[in-house]
Every structure is written in C-alpha cells, then in structure tokens.
Design a protein around this motif. Structure first.
Motif, PDB file in Angstrom:
ATOM      1  N   LEU A  39      31.026 -77.662  40.818  1.00 24.98           N
ATOM      2  CA  LEU A  39      30.635 -78.911  41.495  1.00 24.98           C
ATOM      3  C   LEU A  39      30.111 -78.624  42.903  1.00 24.98           C
ATOM      4  CD1 LEU A  39      33.529 -81.299  40.380  1.00 24.98           C
ATOM      5  CD2 LEU A  39      31.147 -81.304  39.615  1.00 24.98           C
ATOM      6  N   MET A  40      30.744 -77.682  43.588  1.00 22.42           N
ATOM      7  CA  MET A  40      30.275 -77.353  44.938  1.00 22.42           C
ATOM      8  C   MET A  40      28.871 -76.763  44.896  1.00 22.42           C
ATOM      9  SD  MET A  40      33.388 -75.805  47.209  1.00 22.42           S
ATOM     10  CE  MET A  40      34.189 -74.827  45.952  1.00 22.42           C
ATOM     11  N   LEU A  41      28.662 -75.847  43.939  1.00 25.38           N
ATOM     12  CA  LEU A  41      27.323 -75.237  43.862  1.00 25.38           C
ATOM     13  C   LEU A  41      26.273 -76.283  43.506  1.00 25.38           C
ATOM     14  CD1 LEU A  41      28.040 -71.795  42.148  1.00 25.38           C
ATOM     15  CD2 LEU A  41      27.405 -72.233  44.515  1.00 25.38           C
ATOM     16  N   MET A  68      42.650 -71.232  43.749  1.00 33.86           N
ATOM     17  CA  MET A  68      42.320 -69.922  43.197  1.00 33.86           C
ATOM     18  C   MET A  68      43.272 -68.853  43.714  1.00 33.86           C
ATOM     19  SD  MET A  68      39.969 -69.658  40.981  1.00 33.86           S
ATOM     20  CE  MET A  68      38.456 -70.363  40.314  1.00 33.86           C
ATOM     21  N   VAL A  69      43.481 -68.828  45.012  1.00 31.86           N
ATOM     22  CA  VAL A  69      44.366 -67.808  45.573  1.00 31.86           C
ATOM     23  C   VAL A  69      45.790 -68.018  45.048  1.00 31.86           C
ATOM     24  CG1 VAL A  69      45.381 -66.917  47.697  1.00 31.86           C
ATOM     25  CG2 VAL A  69      42.955 -67.467  47.621  1.00 31.86           C
ATOM     26  N   GLY A  70      46.234 -69.290  45.065  1.00 32.29           N
ATOM     27  CA  GLY A  70      47.588 -69.566  44.598  1.00 32.29           C
ATOM     28  C   GLY A  70      47.774 -69.241  43.128  1.00 32.29           C
ATOM     29  N   ALA A  93      40.080 -76.615  54.391  1.00 33.55           N
ATOM     30  CA  ALA A  93      39.907 -75.346  53.693  1.00 33.55           C
ATOM     31  C   ALA A  93      41.261 -74.634  53.641  1.00 33.55           C
ATOM     32  CB  ALA A  93      38.870 -74.446  54.333  1.00 33.55           C
ATOM     33  N   TRP A  94      41.366 -73.624  52.778  1.00 35.89           N
ATOM     34  CA  TRP A  94      42.700 -73.075  52.516  1.00 35.89           C
ATOM     35  C   TRP A  94      43.214 -72.281  53.697  1.00 35.89           C
ATOM     36  CZ3 TRP A  94      44.854 -68.061  51.486  1.00 35.89           C
ATOM     37  CH2 TRP A  94      43.970 -67.004  51.641  1.00 35.89           C
ATOM     38  N   THR A  95      42.361 -72.083  54.719  1.00 31.18           N
ATOM     39  CA  THR A  95      42.794 -71.306  55.869  1.00 31.18           C
ATOM     40  C   THR A  95      43.482 -72.166  56.932  1.00 31.18           C
ATOM     41  OG1 THR A  95      40.484 -71.500  56.516  1.00 31.18           O
ATOM     42  CG2 THR A  95      41.190 -69.400  55.667  1.00 31.18           C
ATOM     43  N   HIS A 121      31.255 -61.152  48.301  1.00 33.41           N
ATOM     44  CA  HIS A 121      32.088 -59.968  48.034  1.00 33.41           C
ATOM     45  C   HIS A 121      33.416 -60.348  47.417  1.00 33.41           C
ATOM     46  CE1 HIS A 121      35.624 -59.224  50.488  1.00 33.41           C
ATOM     47  NE2 HIS A 121      35.059 -59.822  51.509  1.00 33.41           N
ATOM     48  N   PHE A 122      34.027 -61.458  47.911  1.00 32.33           N
ATOM     49  CA  PHE A 122      35.359 -61.680  47.325  1.00 32.33           C
ATOM     50  C   PHE A 122      35.313 -62.329  45.948  1.00 32.33           C
ATOM     51  CE2 PHE A 122      35.453 -65.320  50.467  1.00 32.33           C
ATOM     52  CZ  PHE A 122      35.570 -66.368  49.569  1.00 32.33           C
ATOM     53  N   HIS A 123      34.226 -63.024  45.608  1.00 34.45           N
ATOM     54  CA  HIS A 123      34.137 -63.480  44.214  1.00 34.45           C
ATOM     55  C   HIS A 123      33.970 -62.306  43.269  1.00 34.45           C
ATOM     56  CE1 HIS A 123      33.662 -67.564  45.828  1.00 34.45           C
ATOM     57  NE2 HIS A 123      34.068 -67.946  44.638  1.00 34.45           N
TER      58      HIS A 123
HETATM   59  C1  HEM Z   1      33.050 -70.543  38.072  1.00 31.30           C
HETATM   60  C2  HEM Z   1      33.478 -69.714  38.967  1.00 31.30           C
HETATM   61  C3  HEM Z   1      33.411 -69.967  40.451  1.00 31.30           C
HETATM   62  C4  HEM Z   1      32.496 -70.721  41.149  1.00 31.30           C
HETATM   63  C5  HEM Z   1      31.311 -71.475  40.608  1.00 31.30           C
HETATM   64  C6  HEM Z   1      32.892 -70.673  42.521  1.00 31.30           C
HETATM   65  C7  HEM Z   1      32.220 -71.321  43.535  1.00 31.30           C
HETATM   66  C8  HEM Z   1      32.590 -71.330  44.854  1.00 31.30           C
HETATM   67  C9  HEM Z   1      31.872 -71.966  45.918  1.00 31.30           C
HETATM   68  C10 HEM Z   1      30.585 -72.761  45.755  1.00 31.30           C
HETATM   69  C11 HEM Z   1      32.539 -71.751  47.066  1.00 31.30           C
HETATM   70  C12 HEM Z   1      32.153 -72.237  48.451  1.00 31.30           C
HETATM   71  C13 HEM Z   1      31.124 -71.335  49.027  1.00 31.30           C
HETATM   72  C14 HEM Z   1      30.757 -71.710  50.428  1.00 31.30           C
HETATM   73  O1  HEM Z   1      31.515 -71.326  51.351  1.00 31.30           O
HETATM   74  O2  HEM Z   1      29.739 -72.370  50.617  1.00 31.30           O
HETATM   75  C15 HEM Z   1      33.688 -70.950  46.744  1.00 31.30           C
HETATM   76  C16 HEM Z   1      34.635 -70.525  47.649  1.00 31.30           C
HETATM   77  C17 HEM Z   1      35.769 -69.809  47.315  1.00 31.30           C
HETATM   78  N1  HEM Z   1      36.109 -69.336  46.058  1.00 31.30           N
HETATM   79 FE1  HEM Z   1      35.066 -69.628  44.367  1.00 31.30          FE
HETATM   80  N2  HEM Z   1      34.010 -69.910  42.645  1.00 31.30           N
HETATM   81  C18 HEM Z   1      34.353 -69.444  41.391  1.00 31.30           C
HETATM   82  C19 HEM Z   1      35.416 -68.619  41.083  1.00 31.30           C
HETATM   83  C20 HEM Z   1      36.351 -68.182  41.981  1.00 31.30           C
HETATM   84  C21 HEM Z   1      37.417 -67.273  41.683  1.00 31.30           C
HETATM   85  C22 HEM Z   1      37.678 -66.656  40.324  1.00 31.30           C
HETATM   86  C23 HEM Z   1      38.136 -67.110  42.832  1.00 31.30           C
HETATM   87  C24 HEM Z   1      39.378 -66.278  43.113  1.00 31.30           C
HETATM   88  C25 HEM Z   1      40.335 -66.002  42.294  1.00 31.30           C
HETATM   89  C26 HEM Z   1      37.525 -67.912  43.853  1.00 31.30           C
HETATM   90  C27 HEM Z   1      37.971 -68.016  45.155  1.00 31.30           C
HETATM   91  C28 HEM Z   1      37.308 -68.658  46.167  1.00 31.30           C
HETATM   92  C29 HEM Z   1      37.752 -68.691  47.531  1.00 31.30           C
HETATM   93  C30 HEM Z   1      39.027 -68.047  48.100  1.00 31.30           C
HETATM   94  C31 HEM Z   1      36.791 -69.410  48.253  1.00 31.30           C
HETATM   95  C32 HEM Z   1      36.799 -69.644  49.766  1.00 31.30           C
HETATM   96  C33 HEM Z   1      37.115 -71.049  50.100  1.00 31.30           C
HETATM   97  C34 HEM Z   1      36.899 -71.274  51.567  1.00 31.30           C
HETATM   98  O3  HEM Z   1      35.851 -70.881  52.104  1.00 31.30           O
HETATM   99  O4  HEM Z   1      37.801 -71.832  52.189  1.00 31.30           O
HETATM  100  N3  HEM Z   1      36.439 -68.549  43.303  1.00 31.30           N
HETATM  101  N4  HEM Z   1      33.706 -70.698  45.384  1.00 31.30           N
END
Ligand code: HEM
Ligand SMILES: [Cu+2]
Lengths: 493, 189
Positions: free
Chosen positions: A37-39, A64-66, A117-119, A378-380
C-alpha cells in the motif's frame, strides 16, 4: 535418550515454538500488504492520506521487526533447548507478553493515529502537531515496553541456562577454548555460541530501550519534563539497531543445525568461528552510531568508530558462516528440498544485502545517500532475503521432521517466486535511492514513481509466495506428530 | 535469634532521632539514596527475625515471593517519584507513611528475594538498573527545579548519584556473567 518421554517433551515444545512461528509468519504476510500500500501510494496509483501513510509506515516497521524477532526467537529457543535446559513457562510468558504488546501497538496506531515510525524518536511521540494525541502515544509506547519485557524475560532465561551449563557467558562464546584452556573439540555448539551472542546484545538493547521508552512516556504525560535529545537518540538506536540486527543472528542457527544434517557432514566449530562471533558481539553493541553520522554534536571518534566497525560488524560471522555453509554443501550430494533450499538462499540474501549497507556506512557516501531509499534497499535485502527466509526454512524443516506432510510443486514455485520478488523489491528501493528519492516520504515526484510501482507489483507476488509457505506450515500444524523423515530429532547427550 | 531485630530497631531508632532525621532530609541525595534505602535495610533485618518467628505467615501471604516483590516494586517506585520526596517534607502524614511503608517492603523483600530464585532476581535487578539510569538522566537533564524543598544544584548531585549506582550495577552484571559459575552447586531456576 531416545525414550518415549523425551520424545513427548520435544513434541510439546514443537507446539510452543510453532506458535511463535505461525504468529510471526502471519504478521509478516500482513505487514507486506501495508508495504505494498505504501509503494502504491508513493507510486501515485492509489490515494492514501498522508496521515494514513505514516500509520502504515509505523505499523509496517514495528510489525516487521517485531514479528521477525518473535519468530526468530522461536527458532533460537528450539535449537538452544537441545543443549541447555530452558523454561517452558518463560516461553509461554514471552508469547503472551509479545501478543499483548502487539495488540496495544495496533490499537495505538490504527484507532488513535499514532505514527512516529517504529523509531519513536524523542521528542516526536509528544510533539506531533496534533496528528495524534496522548492516548495513541501511550498505547504505542506501553505496547513496546510490554513487548520488550517479554523478550527480556526470554533472554534472562537463555542467559541463566547457558551460564548454568557452561559456567559463564564468556564460556558460552567459547573464550576458554580461545585462551587454550579447553580443546576445540570441546567447544560449545554453534547454536549455543550464537544464542550467547544474542543474549548479550539483546539484553543490552532491551535495557536501553526500556529506559528510553519510559523516558518518552514521562515526556508524553508531562511535557515539562524534558531530556537531552542526543542522548535519547543514542539510546533509541542502541535499542533499535541492535534489536533488528539480532534477528538474523537468531535465524542463522537454523542454517547451522540443518545443513550438516542434510549434507550428512559435520560442521565443526573452529577457533576462527569463535573469534568471528566474539567480534560481532562487540561490534554489534557499538556500531549503532552509524545512524548518527549526520549529528555534528556527536563526538567525532564515535562516528569514526561507527563507520570503521560497521564495515567489520557483520562480516566476520557472515564470512565464517557463508564459507562454512559452502564447504558443508560442496560435493556432498545434499538433497535439496524447501528447507535446505531456503537455508541456502538466506545465505545468499545475507551476503548480497551486506554490500549496500557497507557502502552506506561510509561517511562520504552517507552524506549523499543518507535518508534516501538506499537505506530501506539494503535492509529489505538482508532482512527479506536473509532473515525472513531463515524463518521459513525452519518452518519447512519442522514440517519435515515432525509430520508426513509432503512438499508439492506449488512450494517450489513459491520458492522462486519469493526469491525473485523480494530481490525485485530490494532492487527497486536501491534504484530509488540512486535516484536520490528520500525515504519516508508519503508523496513522490513523478520522476520517482516508476520504481515504486514496480515494487508494488513484485510485492503482490511476494505475498502470494509467503501465503503458500504459511499454508504448508498450517498443514503441518494440523498433522503434527505424524512421523516425519529420517532426520528425526534427538536431544544430544 | 534476636540479633537481627536488635540491629534493625537500632538503625530505625537512629534514623528517627530528630536532628539526624532532619539533617538527612535537608540534603536531597542523602534523603533519597541513604535514608530511604536504610529504611528498607531496617525492614530486611526485622524481616529476618520475623521469618524465624512466624514462617507460616509468610508462607500464607507470600508463597512464591511474587506478591511480595510486586508490592516492593510498587512502593519503591512511588518513593522514587520526585514529588513524593517533597511531600514527605511538607506533610507529616506522608513522612509517617514513609517510615512505615519502607521497612514494610524491606520485610517483604528479604522473604521474596529467597523465593523468586535466580530468574526473578535477575529480572528485578535489571529493571532497577534501567530505572536508576533513567532517574539519573531525569534529575540531570531537568531544566527546572522539580521539588519545592530542594534546589536545582541538589537535583544535579542526586542525578549523578543515580548514575553512579547504575554504573556499579552494570559492573556487577558484567562480572557476574563473565566469571565462572560452573563450580556452584545450583543456580537453577
Ligand atoms: C512485500 C514486501 C515489502 C514491501 C512492499 C515493503 C515496503 C516498504 C516500504 C514502501 C517502506 C517505506 C519506504 C520509505 O521509507 O519510503 C518500508 C519500510 C520498512 N520495511 Fe518494508 N516492505 C516489505 C517487506 C519487508 C520485510 C520483509 C521487512 C523486515 C522483516 C521490512 C521491514 C521494513 C522496515 C524496518 C521499514 C522501515 C520503516 C521506517 O522507515 O520506519 N519490510 N517497506
Ligand atoms: Cu544500524
């Protein structure tokens, strides 16, 4: 040891561990949907209000982290319990507290619009420009505190058990072997070494986290109590960086335990292995300062240390693990199935995912890439293609040894689907980063949108693949205890 | 075994003597980090005596140690709030409550500490570790005078006192987990 009683005990442990993996797996799948949804919002495909976007970001990051930590703790507990005596009661408490914490966080985010945000970086929880109120902030902060308490209980128990069996946490890391007091052949098993490392770093992280969470709670309740924001940031990242990092160090235990069994070859602990884990223990504790490379008020030496040691941080363990895994597998005639395939994939994802991280931890590069989507790139990669893959490797492994549920063609398709889709999502973030797209922006310029849309489409495939993984695990849960493969577990003496 | 009772009562008596009491309470760090803990120590000694005299009561009220330790945490947290210290100086009833509640939780502590085993002790210890660190931070960083009765400078000293205790606790944990315990009989549960 192969008495019926012993087996029965192991089986009931399987049920507990499965609970943490099922809960973690389902949460991960649901959180993926929020990622998509975010993307879609960033790609301009759907209309999401800014407030909702940041709620999604908060729940996605926290969730995700939890969830990954919850499931990874299950993996660690399962294997560690074969070598030391852990308390089942504590594990149940752990599950219960985490569940309560999750519920509070979800209510805080969705019913009370909490979106830091989670931080939860101080003083944001209290100063939201009325985007959310006191209730939402308190629900979230208390939720995290309770969740953290659950984890703390778990690590006190693992630490207690390791000290009881091996004498001290130093010995759990094999220091007596390194100092020559003990033969290498008597070194603690890999699962114990990894668990000791995680116990040390995560206990530290959770204590720092508890202090900074309560600090935020005080500040939310009574804003006239203020605190030094730089110290708050240090504590917050000491908690967040370490806790998120430790997930992969818990998950990797499945690689250690599973590959030798499948390849039918020993994977012995070497001195180099012990040195690597000790180095990563120390580095993990101090390199969180790479989150502060932009904070000029930080002492310079801390930042330089943060940069230098970030290079070195994951590498020792990664190198000994990847190299060891290759050696165990190489020409062994290993039988590839879902569990071993995923274990191997996770090593690949971890290795590849470290590269962009190292690039970004360089201060000169960080001046450019800081807060771009390079960072989620990198972290994804290393979470999605490394840590989470280890978790699903474990679920297939458990299904195999503890039931007669067979893997089908569909599982294989899901395997490739997952690998390609997760890679595509990570690559999409990296490309966006290279285009200087900032991270955490609800709205993108048209020039930034294409990668996001591409990522959202890949995300749909990823959710499908993950669902197939989970369905297999649920089928196992329904058929638990029917005899599994010849890899059947025995508690080592 | 009257010795603990005598020691406990003696400390309590000394603490109550008005000039001593008033002097201790005039300095924030002594009030918070010496008087209050000593009152708990009083309870600890009296508790040892009572446990000897009436073990059944403790079994009945505090079988697994958890009720006792919860009351202990609640009461000590109450007295760590900046404003309670203040009110103890302003309202005699508060002061009385202080001299009763803290020895009481000391009694509960000595009983519970044995019963909650290693696991519970570590948990409680780590909780106080982060709580003391936080209190130190709070008193050091507060830009305003929190109490009516104590000046800002006193607050800072108290803050460093908390940080000092936290540092000692961290060092204690480190030596505990990195020194050898394999010779010990039973550190189970
Ligand atoms: C379908 C798979 C996934 C999609 C489409 C997705 C998408 C996203 C998007 C769009 C963001 C925000 C990017 C931004 O900062 O603009 C994000 C952030 C994040 N994602 Fe994912 N993600 C996926 C899977 C995962 C997985 C598997 C993990 C970890 C186990 C993860 C952990 C995180 C974390 C920690 C953030 C940072 C949130 C923040 O900036 O506070 N994501 N993700
Ligand atoms: Cu980090």
């Amino acid at each position: 040891m192969s008495t019926a009683i012993e087996n029965k005990k192991l089986k009931s442990n399987n049920k507990l561990v499965s609970t943490s993996l099922l809960l973690g797996g389902v949460l991960i799948a649901v959180m993926m949907i929020f990622g998509i949804l975010m993307l879609l919002a960033q790609g301009g495909v759907i209309d999401v209000s800014d407030a909702a976007f940041y709620q999604f970001l908060t729940i996605h990051g926290t969730g995700m982290v939890g969830a990954a930590a919850l499931a990874a703790a299950g993996v660690m507990w399962y294997f560690l319990n074969r070598y030391v005596e852990l308390s089942k009661k504590i594990f149940i408490w752990f599950l219960g507290l985490v569940l309560i914490g999750v519920v509070l966080v979800v209510i805080g985010v969705f019913s009370f619009k909490y979106a830091s945000a989670w931080t939860f970086l101080y003083p944001l929880p209290a100063i939201s420009a009325n985007a959310w109120g006191v209730t939402g902030a308190l629900l979230y902060l208390f939720g995290m505190l309770i969740l953290g308490t659950g984890f703390l209980l778990l690590y006190i128990d693992t630490g207690r058990a390791i000290i009881k069996k091996y004498g001290s946490l130093g010995k759990g890391l094999g220091w007596d072997v390194l100092s020559g007091k003990k033969k290498v052949s008597d070194a603690p098993p890999k699962a114990v070494v990894a668990s000791t490392m995680v116990t040390i770093v995560n206990t530290t992280a959770l204590i720092a986290g508890a202090a900074v969470l309560i600090m935020n709670i005080i500040n939310v309740i009574n804003p006239s109590f203020t605190f030094d924001p730089m110290l708050a940031k240090n504590l917050t990242y000491a908690f967040g960086h370490i806790f998120a990092n430790a997930i992969i160090y818990m998950g990797v235990i499945v690689v250690y335990e599973l590959l030798p069994k499948y390849a039918n070859r020993p994977w012995a602990v070497s001195k180099l292995f012990l040195v690597a884990w000790t180095m990563s223990t120390a580095f993990t504790l101090v390199i969180y300062t790479h989150h502060m490379l932009m904070d000029f008020a930080m002492p310079k030496w801390m930042l330089i240390m943060g940069q230098a040691l970030s290079y070195a941080n994951g590498l020792p363990v990664l190198v000994v693990t990847a190299y060891g895994a290759l050696m165990v597998v190489y020409k062994s005639g290993i039988k590839w199935d879902m569990a071993s395939g995923l274990a191997f994939l996770s090593m690949f994802g971890w290795t590849v995912g470290v590269v962009p991280a190292v690039v970004d931890a360089t201060i000169v590069v960080n001046h450019v890439m800081h807060n771009t989507k390079w960072v989620p790139g990198h972290f994804h990669m290393y979470m999605g293609l490394g840590a989470v893959v280890m978790l699903f490797s474990f679920t297939y492994y458990l299904a195999k040894i503890d039931s007669n549920v067979k893997e089908s063609k569909l599982d294989k398709i899901a395997f490739w689907c997952y690998a390609i889709a997760m890679f595509a999502i990570s690559a999409q973030f990296l490309v966006s980063g290279a285009l200087s797209t900032p991270r955490r922006w609800a709205i993108h310029y048209p020039g930034w949108m294409t990668p996001a849309v591409f990522g959202a489409i890949a995300g749909v495939f990823l959710v499908i693949a993950t669902t197939i993984f989970i369905i297999h695990f649920v089928r196992y849960l329904k058929n638990r205890g029917t005899v599994g493969s010849g890899l059947n577990e025995q508690k080592p003496a | 075994m009257k010795k603990p009772l005598v020691i406990g009562s003696l400390i309590l008596l000394i603490l109550i003597i008005p000039p001593i009491r008033i002097y201790m309470e005039s300095i924030m760090i002594i009030h918070m980090l010496i008087q209050l803990p000593l009152l708990i120590v009083v309870g600890w000694f009296i508790g040892e005596f009572l446990m000897d005299k009436a073990p059944r009561v403790f079994e009945l009220l505090n079988d697994n140690g958890i009720p006792g330790i919860i009351v202990f945490v609640a009461i000590t947290m109450f007295w760590m709030l900046p404003r309670t210290l203040d009110e103890a100086l302003t309202f005699p009833l508060y002061e009385l409550f202080k001299f009763i509640s803290l020895p009481l939780v000391g009694i509960l502590l000595v009983d519970s500490w044995r019963k909650i085993k290693v696991f519970g002790r570590v948990f409680i210890f780590l909780n106080y570790l982060s709580m003391f660190g936080l209190m130190g931070w709070l008193y050091l960083d507060s830009p305003i005078q929190i109490c009516n009765n104590y000046l800002l400078a006193q607050q800072k000293i108290l803050g460093w006192g908390f940080i000092f205790i936290t540092a000692l606790m961290v060092m204690y944990v480190l030596q505990y987990v990195f020194t050898d315990h394999s010779a010990e009989e039973d550190i189970s549960e």
